[in-house]
Design a protein around this motif. Structure first.
Motif, PDB file in Angstrom:
ATOM      1  N   ALA A  56       0.909  -1.210   0.083  1.00  0.00           N
ATOM      2  CA  ALA A  56       0.069  -0.343   0.055  1.00  0.00           C
ATOM      3  C   ALA A  56       0.907   1.451  -0.080  1.00  0.00           C
ATOM      4  CB  ALA A  56      -1.077   0.328   0.851  1.00  0.00           C
ATOM      5  N   PRO A  57       1.437   1.412   1.167  1.00  0.00           N
ATOM      6  CA  PRO A  57       2.496   2.568   0.965  1.00  0.00           C
ATOM      7  C   PRO A  57       2.944   2.355   0.045  1.00  0.00           C
ATOM      8  CG  PRO A  57       3.015   0.963   2.770  1.00  0.00           C
ATOM      9  CD  PRO A  57       1.559   0.751   2.526  1.00  0.00           C
ATOM     10  N   ALA A  58       4.091   1.786  -0.422  1.00  0.00           N
ATOM     11  CA  ALA A  58       4.494   1.582  -1.844  1.00  0.00           C
ATOM     12  C   ALA A  58       4.325   1.941  -2.612  1.00  0.00           C
ATOM     13  CB  ALA A  58       5.256   0.044  -1.580  1.00  0.00           C
ATOM     14  N   THR A  59       3.272   1.247  -3.431  1.00  0.00           N
ATOM     15  CA  THR A  59       2.393   1.875  -4.232  1.00  0.00           C
ATOM     16  C   THR A  59       1.928   3.416  -4.483  1.00  0.00           C
ATOM     17  OG1 THR A  59       1.271  -0.190  -4.399  1.00  0.00           O
ATOM     18  CG2 THR A  59       0.702   1.603  -5.652  1.00  0.00           C
ATOM     19  N   LEU A  60       1.621   4.042  -3.437  1.00  0.00           N
ATOM     20  CA  LEU A  60       1.260   5.303  -3.500  1.00  0.00           C
ATOM     21  C   LEU A  60       2.401   5.915  -3.739  1.00  0.00           C
ATOM     22  CD1 LEU A  60      -0.747   7.857  -2.914  1.00  0.00           C
ATOM     23  CD2 LEU A  60      -1.391   7.008  -0.467  1.00  0.00           C
ATOM     24  N   ARG A  61       3.514   5.781  -2.726  1.00  0.00           N
ATOM     25  CA  ARG A  61       4.157   6.618  -2.997  1.00  0.00           C
ATOM     26  C   ARG A  61       5.817   7.205  -4.314  1.00  0.00           C
ATOM     27  NH1 ARG A  61      10.377   5.692  -0.503  1.00  0.00           N
ATOM     28  NH2 ARG A  61      11.271   7.876  -0.636  1.00  0.00           N
ATOM     29  N   LEU A  62       5.497   5.155  -4.575  1.00  0.00           N
ATOM     30  CA  LEU A  62       5.530   5.746  -6.363  1.00  0.00           C
ATOM     31  C   LEU A  62       5.065   6.159  -7.433  1.00  0.00           C
ATOM     32  CD1 LEU A  62       7.971   3.742  -8.533  1.00  0.00           C
ATOM     33  CD2 LEU A  62       5.698   1.824  -8.049  1.00  0.00           C
ATOM     34  N   PHE A  63       4.116   5.684  -7.013  1.00  0.00           N
ATOM     35  CA  PHE A  63       2.718   7.199  -7.737  1.00  0.00           C
ATOM     36  C   PHE A  63       3.755   8.849  -7.849  1.00  0.00           C
ATOM     37  CE2 PHE A  63      -1.022   9.625  -8.607  1.00  0.00           C
ATOM     38  CZ  PHE A  63      -0.820   9.739  -9.878  1.00  0.00           C
ATOM     39  N   PHE A  64       3.536   8.675  -6.845  1.00  0.00           N
ATOM     40  CA  PHE A  64       4.040  10.685  -6.264  1.00  0.00           C
ATOM     41  C   PHE A  64       5.435  10.482  -6.676  1.00  0.00           C
ATOM     42  CE2 PHE A  64       6.467  13.243  -3.578  1.00  0.00           C
ATOM     43  CZ  PHE A  64       5.064  15.091  -3.581  1.00  0.00           C
ATOM     44  N   HIS A  65       6.342   9.717  -6.325  1.00  0.00           N
ATOM     45  CA  HIS A  65       7.556   9.965  -6.827  1.00  0.00           C
ATOM     46  C   HIS A  65       7.337  10.116  -8.427  1.00  0.00           C
ATOM     47  CE1 HIS A  65      10.701   9.375  -3.606  1.00  0.00           C
ATOM     48  NE2 HIS A  65       9.578   9.917  -2.703  1.00  0.00           N
ATOM     49  N   ILE A  91      17.987   9.151  -3.468  1.00  0.00           N
ATOM     50  CA  ILE A  91      16.002   9.720  -3.189  1.00  0.00           C
ATOM     51  C   ILE A  91      15.286   8.570  -3.428  1.00  0.00           C
ATOM     52  CG2 ILE A  91      14.767  10.860  -4.936  1.00  0.00           C
ATOM     53  CD1 ILE A  91      13.838  13.218  -2.472  1.00  0.00           C
ATOM     54  N   ASN A  92      15.801   7.988  -4.790  1.00  0.00           N
ATOM     55  CA  ASN A  92      14.425   6.702  -4.697  1.00  0.00           C
ATOM     56  C   ASN A  92      14.836   4.935  -4.863  1.00  0.00           C
ATOM     57  OD1 ASN A  92      12.812   8.442  -6.299  1.00  0.00           O
ATOM     58  ND2 ASN A  92      13.078   8.497  -8.157  1.00  0.00           N
ATOM     59  N   LEU A  93      16.036   5.133  -4.168  1.00  0.00           N
ATOM     60  CA  LEU A  93      16.955   4.161  -3.848  1.00  0.00           C
ATOM     61  C   LEU A  93      16.205   3.558  -2.094  1.00  0.00           C
ATOM     62  CD1 LEU A  93      21.010   4.960  -3.928  1.00  0.00           C
ATOM     63  CD2 LEU A  93      19.104   3.434  -5.053  1.00  0.00           C
ATOM     64  N   SER A  94      15.144   4.348  -1.800  1.00  0.00           N
ATOM     65  CA  SER A  94      14.707   4.320  -1.187  1.00  0.00           C
ATOM     66  C   SER A  94      12.739   3.884  -1.122  1.00  0.00           C
ATOM     67  CB  SER A  94      14.364   5.232   0.666  1.00  0.00           C
ATOM     68  OG  SER A  94      13.567   5.934  -0.112  1.00  0.00           O
ATOM     69  N   LEU A  95      12.344   3.625  -2.793  1.00  0.00           N
ATOM     70  CA  LEU A  95      11.346   3.036  -2.791  1.00  0.00           C
ATOM     71  C   LEU A  95      11.341   1.709  -2.647  1.00  0.00           C
ATOM     72  CD1 LEU A  95      10.561   5.596  -6.505  1.00  0.00           C
ATOM     73  CD2 LEU A  95       9.511   5.334  -4.063  1.00  0.00           C
ATOM     74  N   ALA A  96      10.319   1.249  -1.761  1.00  0.00           N
ATOM     75  CA  ALA A  96       9.999   0.140  -1.839  1.00  0.00           C
ATOM     76  C   ALA A  96       9.947  -1.211  -2.925  1.00  0.00           C
ATOM     77  CB  ALA A  96       8.540  -0.668  -0.847  1.00  0.00           C
ATOM     78  N   GLY A  97      10.381  -2.422  -3.667  1.00  0.00           N
ATOM     79  CA  GLY A  97      10.740  -3.245  -4.062  1.00  0.00           C
ATOM     80  C   GLY A  97       8.648  -3.643  -4.245  1.00  0.00           C
ATOM     81  N   ASP A  98       8.484  -2.869  -3.580  1.00  0.00           N
ATOM     82  CA  ASP A  98       6.787  -3.810  -3.404  1.00  0.00           C
ATOM     83  C   ASP A  98       5.820  -3.231  -4.228  1.00  0.00           C
ATOM     84  OD1 ASP A  98       6.390  -6.257  -1.842  1.00  0.00           O
ATOM     85  OD2 ASP A  98       7.278  -4.617  -0.332  1.00  0.00           O
ATOM     86  N   GLY A  99       6.381  -1.969  -4.399  1.00  0.00           N
ATOM     87  CA  GLY A  99       5.519  -1.367  -5.133  1.00  0.00           C
ATOM     88  C   GLY A  99       6.017  -1.011  -6.942  1.00  0.00           C
ATOM     89  N   PHE A 100       7.299  -1.506  -7.540  1.00  0.00           N
ATOM     90  CA  PHE A 100       7.194  -2.017  -8.484  1.00  0.00           C
ATOM     91  C   PHE A 100       6.564  -2.733  -9.310  1.00  0.00           C
ATOM     92  CE2 PHE A 100      10.680   1.065  -7.720  1.00  0.00           C
ATOM     93  CZ  PHE A 100      10.702   1.441  -8.660  1.00  0.00           C
ATOM     94  N   ASP A 101       6.407  -4.111  -8.216  1.00  0.00           N
ATOM     95  CA  ASP A 101       5.968  -5.647  -8.039  1.00  0.00           C
ATOM     96  C   ASP A 101       4.673  -5.266  -8.037  1.00  0.00           C
ATOM     97  OD1 ASP A 101       6.535  -8.136  -8.557  1.00  0.00           O
ATOM     98  OD2 ASP A 101       5.682  -8.261  -6.632  1.00  0.00           O
ATOM     99  N   THR A 102       4.128  -4.331  -7.648  1.00  0.00           N
ATOM    100  CA  THR A 102       2.354  -4.354  -7.714  1.00  0.00           C
ATOM    101  C   THR A 102       1.794  -4.038  -9.319  1.00  0.00           C
ATOM    102  OG1 THR A 102       2.308  -3.621  -5.319  1.00  0.00           O
ATOM    103  CG2 THR A 102       0.589  -3.299  -7.231  1.00  0.00           C
ATOM    104  N   VAL A 103       2.746  -2.542  -9.771  1.00  0.00           N
ATOM    105  CA  VAL A 103       2.412  -2.636 -11.343  1.00  0.00           C
ATOM    106  C   VAL A 103       2.793  -3.984 -12.012  1.00  0.00           C
ATOM    107  CG1 VAL A 103       2.729  -0.983 -12.785  1.00  0.00           C
ATOM    108  CG2 VAL A 103       3.072  -0.182 -10.478  1.00  0.00           C
ATOM    109  N   ILE A 104       3.836  -4.400 -11.981  1.00  0.00           N
ATOM    110  CA  ILE A 104       4.376  -5.257 -13.220  1.00  0.00           C
ATOM    111  C   ILE A 104       3.090  -6.828 -13.085  1.00  0.00           C
ATOM    112  CG2 ILE A 104       5.483  -7.660 -12.677  1.00  0.00           C
ATOM    113  CD1 ILE A 104       8.010  -4.743 -12.350  1.00  0.00           C
TER     114      ILE A 104
END
Length: 326
Positions: A56-65, A91-104
Motif C-alpha cells: 500500500a504505502p509503496a505503491t502510493l509513494r511510487l505514484f507520487f515520485h 532519493i529513489n533508492l528507498s522506494l520499496a520494491g513492492d510498489g514496482f512489483d504491484t504494477v508489474i
C-alpha cells in the motif's frame, strides 16, 4: 514587466498547459479496448496486499515520485544497464520494491486477458493501483482519469530538485507543489498519505540528536514521542530501520495523521511544519476534526496530481514491459 506580472503569466500558462493535457484523460478511456481493466487491476492489487502490507504505502509513494519527475508517465519504473535512470537516484533508492512489483503484476494480469494485451499503459495501471491501495486500507474510493502514455525518458539527473526532502519547510514545499499546479490545500491533503507507510531513522535523526539549538531534540517534537523515537533509533542504529509515519493507526488510511501533527507527533520535519506554520495550520485542524473534508480534498488533490505532465499522442507509448521502452 514586474516580477508579480511575470509570476501571474507563468502560472496562467502552466494552468493552460495542464488543462490541455487533462482534456486527453477520461474515466472511461478503456471502455472499448479493455472494459474490465479496473477490476483486473484491483484483483491483482488485492492479492499483492494480502501478501504484504508494504504494497500500500509503496505503491502510493511510487505514484507520487513518478508524477513529480517528468510527469505521470511511469518513467520511474524504467531500468537501465548502467544505473542512470530515475529509480537509481539516491532519493529513489528507498522506494520499496513492492510498489514496482504491484504494477508489474497488475500489468501481467491485464495482458493475460484476451483483447487487453498491450492496450493499457503502465502509467495508468500505477494510477489505478494507487487508488486501489488507498481504498483497500480504509481510504476513499474515487474515479481515476485514464489515457496516459508511458514516457520513454528516465534519467537520474532529472530527479534533482523535483522531490521534497524530509527537512523541507512549508515555503519550500509550497513552491515545489505550486510548480505542478497544486495549491496549499492540495499539499496538506496529499501529505495525508503519510497516514500509512514508514520512514527510516536517517530521515529524522537530526530531530532527535544533535539538533542545532541547545536542546537535544527539535522543539516542535512532542518530548514523549521524541524519547520513543530515540529508543527505537539509537545513534548507532542501522539507518535502514523503518518507523511508522503514523504511530497510532499505521495500517489505516484515515485522518489520524493530522491529529498527530496537533500533538507534535509528525515524524518528519516536513510533516510537523504543516502544523507549526500558521499558513497551513488551519487546514491541518480542519482535516483533523473532519475526515470527510480530508477525503474530499485528498480526492481532488490526487486527481490533479494524476494530470501532471502526462504524455499523449506521439509523446509516449504503451510499454510491453514496464521496466523498458519498446
Amino acid at each position: 514587466m514586474s516580477p508579480q506580472s511575470f509570476i501571474f503569466l507563468a502560472s496562467m500558462l502552466l494552468m493552460l498547459l495542464i488543462a490541455g493535457c487533462h482534456a486527453q484523460l477520461r474515466v472511461d478511456y478503456y471502455r472499448s479496448t479493455c472494459p474490465n481493466v479496473e477490476s483486473i487491476v484491483r484483483s491483482a492489487v488485492e492479492i499483492k496486499l494480502q501478501q504484504t502490507f508494504v504494497t500500500a504505502p509503496a505503491t502510493l509513494r511510487l505514484f507520487f515520485h513518478d508524477c513529480f519527475v517528468r510527469g505521470c508517465d511511469a518513467s520511474v519504473m524504467l531500468a537501465s544497464r548502467n544505473n542512470t535512470s530515475e529509480k537509481d537516484n539516491p532519493i529513489n533508492l528507498s522506494l520499496a520494491g513492492d510498489g514496482f512489483d504491484t504494477v508489474i503484476k497488475a500489468k501481467a494480469a491485464v495482458d493475460r486477458v484476451p483483447g487487453c494485451q498491450n492496450k493499457v499503459s503502465c502509467a495508468d495501471i500505477l494510477a489505478m493501483a494507487t487508488r486501489d491501495v488507498i481504498t483497500l486500507t480504509g481510504g476513499p474510493s474515487y474515479a481515476v482519469e485514464l489515457g496516459r502514455l508511458d514516457g520513454r525518458i528516465s534519467t537520474k539527473a532529472s530527479v534533482r530538485h523535483h522531490l521534497p526532502h524530509a527537512e523541507f519547510k512549508l515555503t519550500q514545499l509550497s513552491q515545489m507543489f505550486a510548480s505542478h499546479g497544486l495549491t496549499l490545500t492540495d499539499l496538506v491533503a496529499l501529505s495525508g498519505a503519510h497516514t500509512i507507510g514508514f520512514s527510516h531513522c536517517s530521515q529524522f535523526s537530526k530531530r532527535i540528536y544533535n539538533f542545532k539549538s541547545r536542546k537535544s531534540i527539535d522543539h516542535t517534537l512532542n518530548p514523549a514521542y521524541a524519547k520513543q523515537l530515540q529508543q527505537v533509533c539509537p545513534k548507532d542504529v542501522d539507518p535502514r530501520i523503518a518507523i511508522n509515519l503514523d504511530p497510532i493507526t499505521p495500517r489505516t488510511f484515515d485522518n489520524q495523521y493530522y491529529k498527530n501533527l496537533q500533538q507534535g507527533r509528525g515524524l518528519l520535519a516536513s510533516d510537523q511544519a504543516l502544523f507549526t506554520h500558521k499558513g497551513s495550520r488551519d487546514i491541518v485542524n480542519l482535516f483533523a476534526s473532519n475526515n470527510t473534508a480530508f477525503e474530499k480534498s485528498f480526492i481532488s488533490a490526487i486527481t490533479k496530481l494524476g494530470r501532471v505532465g502526462i504524455k499523449t499522442g506521439n509523446q509516449g507509448e504503451i510499454r510491453h514491459d514496464c521496466t523498458m521502452i519498446n
